[in-house]
Write a protein that holds these residues in place. Structure first.
Motif, short mmCIF file in Angstrom:
data_model
loop_
_atom_site.label_atom_id
_atom_site.label_comp_id
_atom_site.label_asym_id
_atom_site.label_seq_id
_atom_site.Cartn_x
_atom_site.Cartn_y
_atom_site.Cartn_z
N LEU A 212 0.85 -1.20 0.00
CA LEU A 212 0.00 0.00 0.00
C LEU A 212 0.88 1.25 0.00
CD1 LEU A 212 -2.80 -1.06 2.54
CD2 LEU A 212 -2.98 -0.91 0.03
N ALA A 213 1.96 1.20 0.77
CA ALA A 213 2.88 2.34 0.81
C ALA A 213 3.57 2.53 -0.53
CB ALA A 213 3.90 2.15 1.93
N GLY A 214 3.93 1.42 -1.19
CA GLY A 214 4.58 1.51 -2.50
C GLY A 214 3.66 2.13 -3.53
N ALA B 105 8.89 -2.71 -1.83
CA ALA B 105 7.64 -2.51 -2.57
C ALA B 105 7.89 -1.28 -3.42
CB ALA B 105 6.46 -2.32 -1.64
N THR B 106 8.30 -1.50 -4.66
CA THR B 106 8.79 -0.40 -5.50
C THR B 106 7.75 0.72 -5.59
OG1 THR B 106 7.90 -1.48 -7.46
CG2 THR B 106 10.21 -1.96 -6.90
N ASP C 49 5.82 -3.42 -7.25
CA ASP C 49 6.33 -4.79 -7.16
C ASP C 49 6.65 -5.02 -5.70
OD1 ASP C 49 6.08 -5.05 -9.88
OD2 ASP C 49 8.21 -4.75 -10.31
N VAL C 50 5.87 -5.85 -5.03
CA VAL C 50 6.06 -6.02 -3.60
C VAL C 50 6.80 -7.32 -3.32
CG1 VAL C 50 3.69 -6.89 -3.30
CG2 VAL C 50 4.96 -6.08 -1.33
N TYR C 51 7.93 -7.15 -2.61
CA TYR C 51 8.77 -8.29 -2.21
C TYR C 51 8.47 -8.71 -0.78
CZ TYR C 51 11.47 -7.20 -6.43
OH TYR C 51 11.84 -6.98 -7.72
N LEU D 237 5.20 -9.86 -6.06
CA LEU D 237 3.88 -9.75 -6.68
C LEU D 237 3.76 -8.36 -7.28
CD1 LEU D 237 1.19 -10.97 -4.11
CD2 LEU D 237 1.52 -11.85 -6.44
N ARG D 238 3.13 -8.26 -8.44
CA ARG D 238 2.90 -6.93 -9.02
C ARG D 238 1.43 -6.56 -8.78
NH1 ARG D 238 5.74 -6.37 -14.47
NH2 ARG D 238 7.44 -5.90 -13.02
N LEU D 239 1.21 -5.56 -7.95
CA LEU D 239 -0.14 -5.14 -7.58
C LEU D 239 -0.42 -3.77 -8.18
CD1 LEU D 239 -0.10 -6.12 -3.79
CD2 LEU D 239 -1.05 -7.43 -5.70
#
Lengths: 394, 112
Positions: A145-147, A206-207, B48-50, B61-63
């Motif tokens: 959510l922050a990303g 979280a890019t 892209d969450v690691y 995962l790509r959200l």
């Protein structure tokens, strides 16, 4: 409402702890009670803030448990679970008890022991605050959510990764001066962003957010002793008053907000707290913001009213939020480096500010601080508590 | 397994909400008709969450949050290789998580 004062503040060092849950809570509580020098004045009530003990420590009813540990019977006891805003919510419960005249002395303690589970389990536990059907099932975690928030916010306002790094560098430097901080190590722009090794040192979480944009997972406890005006007068000593508290909620699913880059709950909670205090953001000398992610310190500094929208990162770049700046933000090191034992965080922010207003912060002391502000950000902004503290000069 | 993802349309004011509430956030109406959440839209943001929750064996995962044409917004998994803000996508249904009771189906987005 009757005035409410903070007579004592104490905490454990944040980090990985071998102490059981109630020992953490008790150590912080005893430190706050000693700081308050209550003598034979009885504690009327205890409020404990915690988010995850039922799941991670298999313990519930922590308020009653703390009364027992400290032998404070027959004091009243409550437990508050309000996500990452549990800490400030518990302070609010104590505040209301004294402001209404139902109590004269309330001990408020926030505690979390989350390093007892592995990282995946811990991340999943915090993710359970997201919308179960519209977010959680997709693999949404708080970092994600922050990303997503960060990508929108940075695109809209021209915030760059170097600005996020500046928050981390500042807060790590402050934490290095705080013996209670989880991480007491400074970091540099080269080490986390510009050198080739930074790719290894600072991997993506979280890019566009990377490891040094995210708070650590911590154990710890923090505690405040709240008292009525009559008790504060009896105790003497420095008088720190809770001048105003504000709280606001927003939609559970982040995508449902009209403008997902607007922290509306922060704006509303801050405005309410300042209004009740009869003060403005310009009166604030020192602030503790909820920087679970670096982007949040920037966004909250705007939504709280310290800087216009889109200007927070520029104020940061000018050094205004440094320890020696015009508005020092997170002198404690913030969640980023002091650590984030979830239920303890909102209380710990006010512990730091109480010490700041009493001039007890040694190397990280903000000079002559009289008005302080804290923002405890729950959910991903769906439940936010703001507090304004003021030192009274007699 | 679900046949589709549904939101609600308020019988009083016509506002479509997703996820569902018991009360219309717009007019406080309490009677609704189910609407299927699907179609084309625009990526508002993605990550892209690691830092993954349990039950995922992938590295990341790509959200994304997508605004569907018509204005309803949804969170889901983005299956595009080169994600970009503002890119056009359409919804499909796929397995988004392995839950305690088996596979959970939900919204995924593919490039148009």
């Amino acid at each position: 409402m009757k005035p409410v004062y903070i007579a004592g503040a104490g905490m454990t060092r944040f980090g990985r702890s071998e102490w059981p849950l109630m020992q953490l809570a008790s150590v912080a509580s005893l430190a706050a009670l000693k700081h308050a020098k209550l003598g034979d004045i009885p504690v009327d009530g205890v409020v404990v803030a915690n988010m995850g003990a039922a799941r991670m420590n298999r313990q519930t009813a922590l308020g009653s448990a703390l009364v027992d540990q400290l032998a404070l019977y027959p004091a009243t006891a409550e437990s508050v679970e309000n996500g990452p805003a549990s800490g400030a919510s518990a302070v609010k419960v104590g505040f209301q008890a004294i402001a209404s005249g139902m109590a004269d002395v309330v001990l408020v303690t926030g505690v979390e022991r989350m390093r007892v589970v592995n990282g995946l389990e811990g991340t999943d536990f915090v993710a359970s605050l997201s919308h179960p059907v519209a977010e959680y099932i997709y693999g949404v975690t708080l970092p994600s959510l922050a990303g997503m928030f960060a990508r929108m916010f940075m695109d809209r306002f021209g915030v760059e990764r170097k600005h996020l790094a500046m928050v981390a560098i500042k807060n790590h430097a402050n934490a290095a001066k705080n013996p209670y901080a989880h991480i007491q190590q400074t970091v540099t722009m080269e080490g986390i962003l510009t050198l080739p090794e930074a790719v290894v040192n600072n991997p993506p979480i979280a890019t566009p957010l990377h490891m040094f944009d995210c708070c650590p997972v911590s154990d710890g406890a923090a505690s405040l002793v709240l008292v009525s005006e009559a008790v504060a007068a009896k105790l003497g000593g420095p008088k720190v008053r809770i001048a105003g508290m504000g709280q606001a909620t927003d939609t559970h699913a982040v995508h449902e907000r009209e403008d997902p880059t607007d922290l509306k709950s922060v704006r509303l909670a801050a405005a309410m707290a300042f209004d009740r205090a009869g003060l403005t953001p310009q009166d604030v000398d020192v602030a503790e913001l909820h920087d679970a992610f670096t982007i949040l310190e920037i966004a909250e500094s705007e939504a709280s009213g310290f800087f216009p929208q889109g200007e927070g990162h520029k104020a940061l770049e000018r050094g205004e939020t440094q320890l020696d700046g015009t508005l020092p933000i997170n002198p404690s090191g913030g969640l980023k480096a002091k650590g984030h034992p979830v239920g303890a965080t909102g209380v710990a922010q006010l512990v730091e500010l109480t010490w700041q207003l009493r001039g007890e912060c040694d190397a990280r002391q903000v000079k002559d601080a009289k008005v302080a502000y804290a923002l405890n950000f729950g959910g991903f902004g769906n439940n936010v508590v703001a507090s304004v503290l003021q030192r009274e000069v007699s | 397994m679900i046949a589709n993802v549904t939101g609600m349309k308020c019988n009083a004011c016509g506002t479509v909400s997703y996820p569902k509430h018991m009360v219309c956030p717009k007019c406080r109406g309490e009677r609704f008709t189910d609407v299927v959440i699907e179609g084309e839209g625009t990526v508002l943001t993605y990550t892209d969450v690691y830092a993954l929750a349990i039950e995922y064996e992938t590295r990341y995962l790509r959200l994304a949050i997508v605004e569907l044409d018509g204005g309803v917004r949804v969170t889901g998994q983005l299956l595009a290789d080169k994600p970009k803000l503002g890119m056009r996508v359409r919804t499909i249904l796929g397995i988004v998580r392995q839950g305690g009771e088996g596979a959970i189906q939900g919204l995924q987005f593919v490039a148009v």
